[in-house]
Design a protein around this motif. Structure first.
Motif, short mmCIF file in Angstrom:
data_model
loop_
_atom_site.label_atom_id
_atom_site.label_comp_id
_atom_site.label_asym_id
_atom_site.label_seq_id
_atom_site.Cartn_x
_atom_site.Cartn_y
_atom_site.Cartn_z
N VAL A 34 -3.23 -11.60 8.79
CA VAL A 34 -2.56 -12.32 7.71
C VAL A 34 -2.61 -11.55 6.40
O VAL A 34 -1.74 -11.71 5.54
N LEU A 35 -3.59 -10.65 6.23
CA LEU A 35 -3.69 -9.85 5.01
C LEU A 35 -2.66 -8.73 4.99
O LEU A 35 -2.37 -8.19 3.94
N ARG A 36 -2.13 -8.38 6.14
CA ARG A 36 -1.11 -7.32 6.23
C ARG A 36 0.27 -7.98 6.25
O ARG A 36 0.95 -8.03 7.27
N SER A 37 0.68 -8.50 5.11
CA SER A 37 1.93 -9.27 5.05
C SER A 37 3.15 -8.42 5.39
O SER A 37 4.12 -8.92 5.96
N ASP A 38 3.12 -7.13 5.06
CA ASP A 38 4.25 -6.27 5.41
C ASP A 38 4.28 -5.99 6.91
O ASP A 38 5.36 -5.87 7.51
N ASN A 39 3.11 -5.89 7.55
CA ASN A 39 3.07 -5.74 9.01
C ASN A 39 3.74 -6.93 9.69
O ASN A 39 4.57 -6.77 10.58
N PHE B 133 3.62 -6.21 -1.29
CA PHE B 133 3.00 -6.51 -2.58
C PHE B 133 2.83 -8.00 -2.84
O PHE B 133 2.43 -8.41 -3.92
N ASP B 134 3.14 -8.80 -1.86
CA ASP B 134 3.00 -10.24 -2.03
C ASP B 134 1.53 -10.63 -1.84
O ASP B 134 1.04 -10.71 -0.72
N VAL B 135 0.83 -10.84 -2.95
CA VAL B 135 -0.58 -11.24 -2.88
C VAL B 135 -0.74 -12.69 -3.33
O VAL B 135 -1.86 -13.14 -3.59
N SER B 136 0.36 -13.40 -3.41
CA SER B 136 0.29 -14.80 -3.82
C SER B 136 -0.54 -15.59 -2.80
O SER B 136 -0.39 -15.44 -1.59
N GLY B 137 -1.44 -16.37 -3.31
CA GLY B 137 -2.28 -17.18 -2.43
C GLY B 137 -3.52 -16.49 -1.94
O GLY B 137 -4.35 -17.12 -1.26
N ASN C 100 -7.24 -14.83 -2.36
CA ASN C 100 -8.38 -14.78 -3.28
C ASN C 100 -8.82 -13.34 -3.48
O ASN C 100 -8.25 -12.42 -2.89
N MET C 101 -9.84 -13.13 -4.30
CA MET C 101 -10.25 -11.76 -4.63
C MET C 101 -10.71 -11.01 -3.39
O MET C 101 -10.35 -9.84 -3.19
N GLU C 102 -11.49 -11.62 -2.54
CA GLU C 102 -11.96 -10.94 -1.33
C GLU C 102 -10.79 -10.51 -0.47
O GLU C 102 -10.76 -9.39 0.05
N GLN C 103 -9.80 -11.38 -0.30
CA GLN C 103 -8.64 -11.04 0.51
C GLN C 103 -7.82 -9.93 -0.13
O GLN C 103 -7.30 -9.05 0.57
N MET C 104 -7.70 -9.94 -1.46
CA MET C 104 -6.97 -8.87 -2.14
C MET C 104 -7.64 -7.53 -1.92
O MET C 104 -6.98 -6.51 -1.70
N LEU C 105 -8.97 -7.50 -1.97
CA LEU C 105 -9.70 -6.25 -1.79
C LEU C 105 -9.62 -5.78 -0.34
O LEU C 105 -9.52 -4.58 -0.06
N LEU C 106 -9.66 -6.70 0.59
CA LEU C 106 -9.64 -6.34 2.01
C LEU C 106 -8.24 -6.01 2.52
O LEU C 106 -8.11 -5.39 3.56
N LYS C 107 -7.22 -6.43 1.78
CA LYS C 107 -5.84 -6.27 2.25
C LYS C 107 -5.51 -4.83 2.60
O LYS C 107 -4.88 -4.55 3.61
N ASP C 108 -5.95 -3.89 1.78
CA ASP C 108 -5.66 -2.47 2.04
C ASP C 108 -6.83 -1.65 1.50
O ASP C 108 -6.78 -1.10 0.41
N MET C 109 -7.91 -1.61 2.28
CA MET C 109 -9.16 -1.01 1.80
C MET C 109 -9.65 0.06 2.76
O MET C 109 -9.57 -0.09 3.97
N LYS C 110 -10.15 1.16 2.19
CA LYS C 110 -10.87 2.19 2.93
C LYS C 110 -12.31 2.19 2.42
O LYS C 110 -12.57 1.86 1.26
N ALA C 111 -13.23 2.59 3.27
CA ALA C 111 -14.63 2.68 2.88
C ALA C 111 -15.15 4.08 3.15
O ALA C 111 -14.83 4.68 4.18
#
Length: 447
Positions: free
Chosen positions: A69-74, A256-260, A262-273
């Motif tokens: 669900v975090l990969r809205s473009d996928n 780029f649709d991050v509506s809805g 939260n901060m954790e989901q925004m960070l996890l949406k496209d993250m490398k570690a």
């Protein structure tokens, strides 16, 4: 493609017993962006159509099913091409380690060329090996994903990132710095089995390359001659392909649709570690820096995320676009350790390969450093090698750590989890090999 994916799900349900053939898994990277997803699907489909042998080919998305669900473009691209997300297979649906230990796993990597190594989610003040072992025994620490123990199963690599893996005569490696890994997959399909290309598969590949190469605009610095070559091939073979501009804009809007969120989901949406002396998260945020810095309780949210996920520092790249579709990139560095934050910031300010051309921005948050990035062509793909170089220097020279500012959580009491207490005196010194053996034992016990 639908029939192939349906057969993959059926295979997973029916043929995971010991008497079934082995599995040839095509695995994208842990970010699981559009490129990683499509490259895994398309390359697995190619192997299914062309490869002989007893292995069953499966494309595997390198995230949990709940994270799609975090990969809205996928999700948007799948639905646009008529593929249901319910047909996909995810990392939490197949235990690769069990297959590997049974000698029933072959692994092809796409959109990355090394498997992530072990990192531990622990406080930096508890970083000695005896303390780590005690934390693991009592369940006070958890492990971030590590796949290095699967290296022996890797049989091929197809990637467009900087080469990091050691070459081996038993594992063919194709690494070429094109704009999209999907370009290399398209090339392989055209060379090996052009007959498998239909409108659906071609559109998946086409959309991915157009998105990765920023609508094939040279000014964005992503497109290469090979990307343009295979985009032209797909357009020639499938003249009813959606117009580039329309397709790119639709995918951008979805991405780029991050509506809805939260901060954790925004960070996890496209993250490398990246890990070394520090555990560093490098998320891409699809929001302007101004909007980001104005979020209520920003530092508290970032602190909670770091403490929950075991990161010492967040290096966040925001991306937005001008009216003429030129990218705007800005950087945000967050850490409660002033020394960590300052060292990373200084390193990036002085970087030359590439130069980021950073200009500091006034920021009201004491634990955040913010920058405008003058070199808008330097995407996260070009930022990550700088972060890895910084961590290698830290590993050699030692990074200064301001332990008083490392965390807002109360200090750990003197007990058996920290060095220097009475119970610590009798502990043996633990080597890295001992720690790895302990982790493998724990993983086996979990199974």
């Amino acid at each position: 493609m639908e029939e192939f994916l349906q057969s993959c799900r059926q295979t997973l349900q029916e043929k995971t017993d010991q008497d079934s053939p082995g599995f040839h898994v095509v695995l994208g990277n842990e970010a699981c962006d559009v490129d990683s997803m499509v490259s895994a699907l398309a390359f697995a489909y190619l192997l299914f159509k062309t490869a002989g042998g007893d292995s069953l080919v499966l494309p595997l998305l390198n995230i949990r099913q709940s994270e799609l669900v975090l990969r809205s473009d996928n999700v948007f691209l799948l639905r646009q091409t008529g593929l249901s997300p319910d047909l996909l297979l995810f990392r939490d649906q197949l235990d690769l380690r069990v297959l590997h230990r049974a000698g029933r796993l072959r692994l092809t990597l796409v959109d990355h060329n090394v498997l992530p190594r072990l990192t531990l989610q622990i406080s930096s003040s508890l970083a000695s090996l005896p303390s780590i072992l005690l934390l693991l025994n009592c369940g006070c620490a958890t492990r971030l994903p590590s796949d290095t123990d699967l290296e022996g199963a890797v049989v091929e690599v197809l990637d467009h990132h900087q080469l990091e893996r050691k070459l081996s005569p038993t594992c063919p490696v194709t690494v070429e710095m094109v704009g999209s890994c999907a370009t290399l997959v398209t090339e392989r399909i055209i060379q090996k089995a052009p007959q498998i290309l239909d409108q659906q598969l071609a559109q998946l590949l086409y959309a991915t390359v157009v998105l990765d190469c920023v609508n094939m605009a040279p000014a964005a610095g992503k497109v290469t001659p090979k990307d343009s070559q295979y985009i032209a091939v797909l357009e020639t073979r499938f003249p009813t392909m959606p117009p580039r501009g329309t397709l790119f804009q639709a995918l951008q809007n979805a991405k780029f649709d991050v509506s809805g969120l939260n901060m954790e989901q925004m960070l996890l949406k496209d993250m490398k570690a990246v890990s070394g002396s520090l555990n560093v998260a490098v998320p891409v945020l699809y929001i302007t820096l101004k909007e980001f810095l104005q979020r209520a309780d920003l530092e508290a949210e970032l602190s909670v995320f770091c403490q929950k996920s075991g990161f010492d520092l967040l290096l966040m790249m925001t991306i937005s676009f001008t009216e003429s579709k030129e990218p705007i990139r800005e950087l945000v560095v967050f850490s409660h350790s002033a020394s960590c934050r300052e060292q990373v910031s200084k390193y990036l300010e002085q970087a030359h390969n590439p130069a980021l051309n950073l200009s500091p921005i006034s920021c009201p948050h004491p634990h955040i450093s913010a920058y405008q990035q003058g070199n808008t062509l330097a995407s996260r793909k070009k930022l990550l090698p700088l972060v890895k170089d910084f961590l290698r220097e830290c590993d050699g020279d030692g990074c200064l750590r301001d332990t008083e500012e490392d965390s807002e959580v109360p200090p750990t009491p003197m007990n058996s989890l920290v060095d220097g207490c009475p119970l610590d005196e009798g502990l043996p010194r633990i080597t890295a090999e001992d720690l790895q053996d302990k982790l493998h034992q724990m993983e086996s016990a979990d199974l």
